[in-house]
Each structure stands twice: as structure tokens, then as C-alpha cells.
Write a protein that holds these residues in place. Structure first.
Motif, PDB file in Angstrom:
ATOM      1  N   GLU A 103       7.546 144.659  -7.924  1.00 25.93           N
ATOM      2  CA  GLU A 103       8.981 144.932  -8.078  1.00 25.93           C
ATOM      3  C   GLU A 103       9.888 143.855  -7.469  1.00 25.93           C
ATOM      4  N   PRO A 104       9.634 143.359  -6.238  1.00 25.60           N
ATOM      5  CA  PRO A 104      10.523 142.315  -5.705  1.00 25.60           C
ATOM      6  C   PRO A 104      10.543 141.051  -6.567  1.00 25.60           C
ATOM      7  N   THR A 105       9.387 140.639  -7.071  1.00 24.48           N
ATOM      8  CA  THR A 105       9.314 139.452  -7.925  1.00 24.48           C
ATOM      9  C   THR A 105      10.033 139.703  -9.243  1.00 24.48           C
ATOM     10  N   LEU A 106       9.809 140.860  -9.844  1.00 23.56           N
ATOM     11  CA  LEU A 106      10.472 141.216 -11.092  1.00 23.56           C
ATOM     12  C   LEU A 106      11.988 141.225 -10.912  1.00 23.56           C
ATOM     13  N   ASP A 107      12.443 141.755  -9.788  1.00 24.79           N
ATOM     14  CA  ASP A 107      13.877 141.806  -9.478  1.00 24.79           C
ATOM     15  C   ASP A 107      14.454 140.400  -9.318  1.00 24.79           C
ATOM     16  N   LYS A 108      13.743 139.525  -8.612  1.00 22.36           N
ATOM     17  CA  LYS A 108      14.215 138.152  -8.406  1.00 22.36           C
ATOM     18  C   LYS A 108      14.265 137.378  -9.719  1.00 22.36           C
ATOM     19  N   LEU A 109      13.264 137.566 -10.576  1.00 20.87           N
ATOM     20  CA  LEU A 109      13.253 136.894 -11.877  1.00 20.87           C
ATOM     21  C   LEU A 109      14.418 137.370 -12.747  1.00 20.87           C
ATOM     22  N   SER A 110      14.645 138.682 -12.776  1.00 26.99           N
ATOM     23  CA  SER A 110      15.696 139.220 -13.637  1.00 26.99           C
ATOM     24  C   SER A 110      17.084 138.812 -13.167  1.00 26.99           C
ATOM     25  N   LYS A 111      17.272 138.617 -11.869  1.00 27.43           N
ATOM     26  CA  LYS A 111      18.582 138.226 -11.333  1.00 27.43           C
ATOM     27  C   LYS A 111      18.757 136.716 -11.222  1.00 27.43           C
ATOM     28  N   GLY A 112      17.725 135.959 -11.576  1.00 28.81           N
ATOM     29  CA  GLY A 112      17.837 134.512 -11.569  1.00 28.81           C
ATOM     30  C   GLY A 112      17.630 133.867 -10.208  1.00 28.81           C
ATOM     31  N   ARG A 113      17.166 134.624  -9.232  1.00 23.21           N
ATOM     32  CA  ARG A 113      16.924 134.052  -7.900  1.00 23.21           C
ATOM     33  C   ARG A 113      15.566 133.371  -7.809  1.00 23.21           C
ATOM     34  N   LEU A 114      14.722 133.614  -8.783  1.00 18.46           N
ATOM     35  CA  LEU A 114      13.425 132.955  -8.885  1.00 18.46           C
ATOM     36  C   LEU A 114      13.433 132.219 -10.217  1.00 18.46           C
ATOM     37  N   PRO A 115      13.263 130.884 -10.193  1.00 15.11           N
ATOM     38  CA  PRO A 115      13.440 130.132 -11.440  1.00 15.11           C
ATOM     39  C   PRO A 115      12.314 130.359 -12.454  1.00 15.11           C
ATOM     40  N   ILE A 116      12.725 130.459 -13.716  1.00 13.32           N
ATOM     41  CA  ILE A 116      11.778 130.470 -14.829  1.00 13.32           C
ATOM     42  C   ILE A 116      11.647 129.010 -15.232  1.00 13.32           C
ATOM     43  N   GLU A 117      10.463 128.446 -14.999  1.00 13.25           N
ATOM     44  CA  GLU A 117      10.280 127.004 -15.143  1.00 13.25           C
ATOM     45  C   GLU A 117       9.883 126.561 -16.545  1.00 13.25           C
ATOM     46  N   GLY A 118       9.579 127.506 -17.423  1.00  9.07           N
ATOM     47  CA  GLY A 118       9.217 127.152 -18.781  1.00  9.07           C
ATOM     48  C   GLY A 118       9.384 128.343 -19.691  1.00  9.07           C
ATOM     49  N   ARG A 119       9.564 128.069 -20.977  1.00  5.36           N
ATOM     50  CA  ARG A 119       9.662 129.156 -21.944  1.00  5.36           C
ATOM     51  C   ARG A 119       9.082 128.709 -23.274  1.00  5.36           C
ATOM     52  N   VAL A 120       8.511 129.665 -23.975  1.00  2.00           N
ATOM     53  CA  VAL A 120       7.949 129.395 -25.297  1.00  2.00           C
ATOM     54  C   VAL A 120       8.402 130.524 -26.221  1.00  2.00           C
ATOM     55  N   ASP A 121       8.849 130.150 -27.415  1.00  2.00           N
ATOM     56  CA  ASP A 121       9.341 131.110 -28.392  1.00  2.00           C
ATOM     57  C   ASP A 121       8.330 131.214 -29.531  1.00  2.00           C
ATOM     58  N   LEU A 122       7.799 132.405 -29.753  1.00  2.00           N
ATOM     59  CA  LEU A 122       6.777 132.630 -30.765  1.00  2.00           C
ATOM     60  C   LEU A 122       7.340 133.274 -32.033  1.00  2.00           C
ATOM     61  N   HIS A 123       8.669 133.365 -32.143  1.00  2.00           N
ATOM     62  CA  HIS A 123       9.309 133.951 -33.324  1.00  2.00           C
ATOM     63  C   HIS A 123       8.815 133.304 -34.612  1.00  2.00           C
ATOM     64  N   GLY A 124       8.532 134.110 -35.597  1.00  2.00           N
ATOM     65  CA  GLY A 124       8.227 133.607 -36.925  1.00  2.00           C
ATOM     66  C   GLY A 124       6.853 132.979 -37.105  1.00  2.00           C
ATOM     67  N   LEU A 125       6.009 133.031 -36.085  1.00  2.35           N
ATOM     68  CA  LEU A 125       4.673 132.449 -36.198  1.00  2.35           C
ATOM     69  C   LEU A 125       3.668 133.520 -36.602  1.00  2.35           C
ATOM     70  N   THR A 126       2.601 133.097 -37.260  1.00  2.00           N
ATOM     71  CA  THR A 126       1.502 134.011 -37.544  1.00  2.00           C
ATOM     72  C   THR A 126       0.738 134.244 -36.241  1.00  2.00           C
ATOM     73  N   GLN A 127      -0.164 135.199 -36.247  1.00  2.88           N
ATOM     74  CA  GLN A 127      -0.933 135.480 -35.034  1.00  2.88           C
ATOM     75  C   GLN A 127      -1.760 134.273 -34.611  1.00  2.88           C
ATOM     76  N   ASP A 128      -2.400 133.600 -35.556  1.00  2.00           N
ATOM     77  CA  ASP A 128      -3.212 132.424 -35.211  1.00  2.00           C
ATOM     78  C   ASP A 128      -2.350 131.317 -34.626  1.00  2.00           C
ATOM     79  N   GLU A 129      -1.209 131.066 -35.261  1.00  3.06           N
ATOM     80  CA  GLU A 129      -0.307 130.022 -34.760  1.00  3.06           C
ATOM     81  C   GLU A 129       0.216 130.378 -33.379  1.00  3.06           C
ATOM     82  N   ALA A 130       0.617 131.635 -33.201  1.00  2.00           N
ATOM     83  CA  ALA A 130       1.154 132.077 -31.920  1.00  2.00           C
ATOM     84  C   ALA A 130       0.095 131.983 -30.817  1.00  2.00           C
ATOM     85  N   TYR A 131      -1.131 132.376 -31.138  1.00  2.97           N
ATOM     86  CA  TYR A 131      -2.208 132.323 -30.159  1.00  2.97           C
ATOM     87  C   TYR A 131      -2.452 130.881 -29.703  1.00  2.97           C
TER      88      TYR A 131
END
Length: 172
Positions: free
Chosen positions: A69-97
Motif C-alpha cells: 500500500e505505501p508504494t502504491l500510494d507513492k506511485l499514484s501520487k507521483g512521489r515515486l517516479p515511474i521511470e518507463g512506460r510501454v503502451d500495448l494498445h492495438g497489438l495482437t497477443q504475440d506482438e504484445a508479449y
């Protein structure tokens, strides 16, 4: 003069297979079958995600722990940085995997600790999205276990149920 190695790394091979499978042959040319590489097929892990809730799960499958919970809270409020992101929208399962595996492998090797995986919420016709159901199951499989420490649904401002926070294991 240094010699160039003609061997592809595992990350490069996964990425190349992802691109090669989406390419269409030129008119009059025959398509070449691309080998899947050294990764397990996602259909095995998707079956685990699609199995009914009352079905018995194999003893060898380990489920990643949810974020505390403390980590989840820090991530949601932006106090813990999200250092990377990947968007899987529109991909097939094989491509997304393939994309998810190579992304998490590179992030882990780079010492990144927290990433956001955007799966999308699924179709607007009321059904759950395929990737929304499958990605958490993939993260709990043996292929991802050396990379992923835990994962949980993202806060509303980061995509809500259409995204996941993923904590990567520390590099040893």
C-alpha cells in the motif's frame, strides 16, 4: 578496425521477430516463415488467465505479489517516479508479449525499478480486453519471474484498470 558480430542479442531477436511478423511481402514474392525465437508461446499463459475462477491451478505456477500500500500510494501520487512506460494498445497477443518481454528485459538491465504497462481497458461492448486479462498472467509466468517483483493496477490518473504498475527486481 573492430569486427562486427553477426549474432543478434535476445532482445534484438525478439524485436526483429515482432517487426518481421507484421511485414507484408512485396507483390509477387512469397512470405518467409519467421521462427518464434527462444521464448515460450503466450498462448500457454493466456490459457491460465482465461481459465474459470473455480478451476484448479497447477502447483508450479507462482503468482507475483501485489504492490504494498505505501508504494502504491507513492506511485499514484507521483512521489515515486515511474521511470518507463510501454503502451500495448492495438497489438495482437504475440506482438504484445514480445514487446513487453523485451521492454521489461531492457528496463531491468538498465536498473529501472518502476514502470507503467498500458494494456487498455478493452472493447467498449462491455467485455474485458484480452491484453487487460492476459498481461497480469504473463507477469506471473516463469519467463517474467526473474524480471518482475510485483505488479498492481494503476491509479486512475495513470490509466486505472487499463494500466499496471510493475516493480522490477533489483539487478544483482
Amino acid at each position: 578496425m573492430s569486427r562486427r558480430s553477426d549474432r543478434l542479442s535476445e532482445d534484438d531477436r525478439v524485436l526483429w521477430n515482432l517487426v518481421a511478423r507484421t511485414a507484408k511481402p512485396l507483390k509477387g514474392k512469397i512470405a518467409v516463415d519467421i521462427a518464434a525465437g527462444a521464448r515460450p508461446p503466450p498462448s500457454q499463459s493466456v490459457q491460465a488467465a482465461a481459465s474459470p475462477a473455480g478451476a484448479a491451478k497447477p502447483k508450479t505456477q507462482h503468482v507475483s505479489h501485489a504492490l504494498d500500500e505505501p508504494t502504491l500510494d507513492k506511485l499514484s501520487k507521483g512521489r515515486l517516479p515511474i521511470e518507463g512506460r510501454v503502451d500495448l494498445h492495438g497489438l495482437t497477443q504475440d506482438e504484445a508479449y514480445s514487446l513487453l518481454f523485451s521492454f521489461l528485459h531492457r528496463a531491468h538491465a538498465g536498473g529501472i525499478r518502476y514502470v507503467l504497462v498500458i494494456t487498455g481497458k478493452g472493447s467498449s461492448s462491455g467485455g474485458d480486453g484480452v491484453l487487460r486479462r492476459a498481461v497480469p498472467a504473463w507477469l506471473s509466468t516463469p519467463a517474467f519471474r526473474p524480471l518482475v517483483s510485483s505488479h498492481d493496477h494503476a491509479a486512475r490518473n495513470h490509466g486505472g484498470s487499463g494500466a499496471l504498475y510493475v516493480r522490477l527486481r533489483r539487478v544483482r
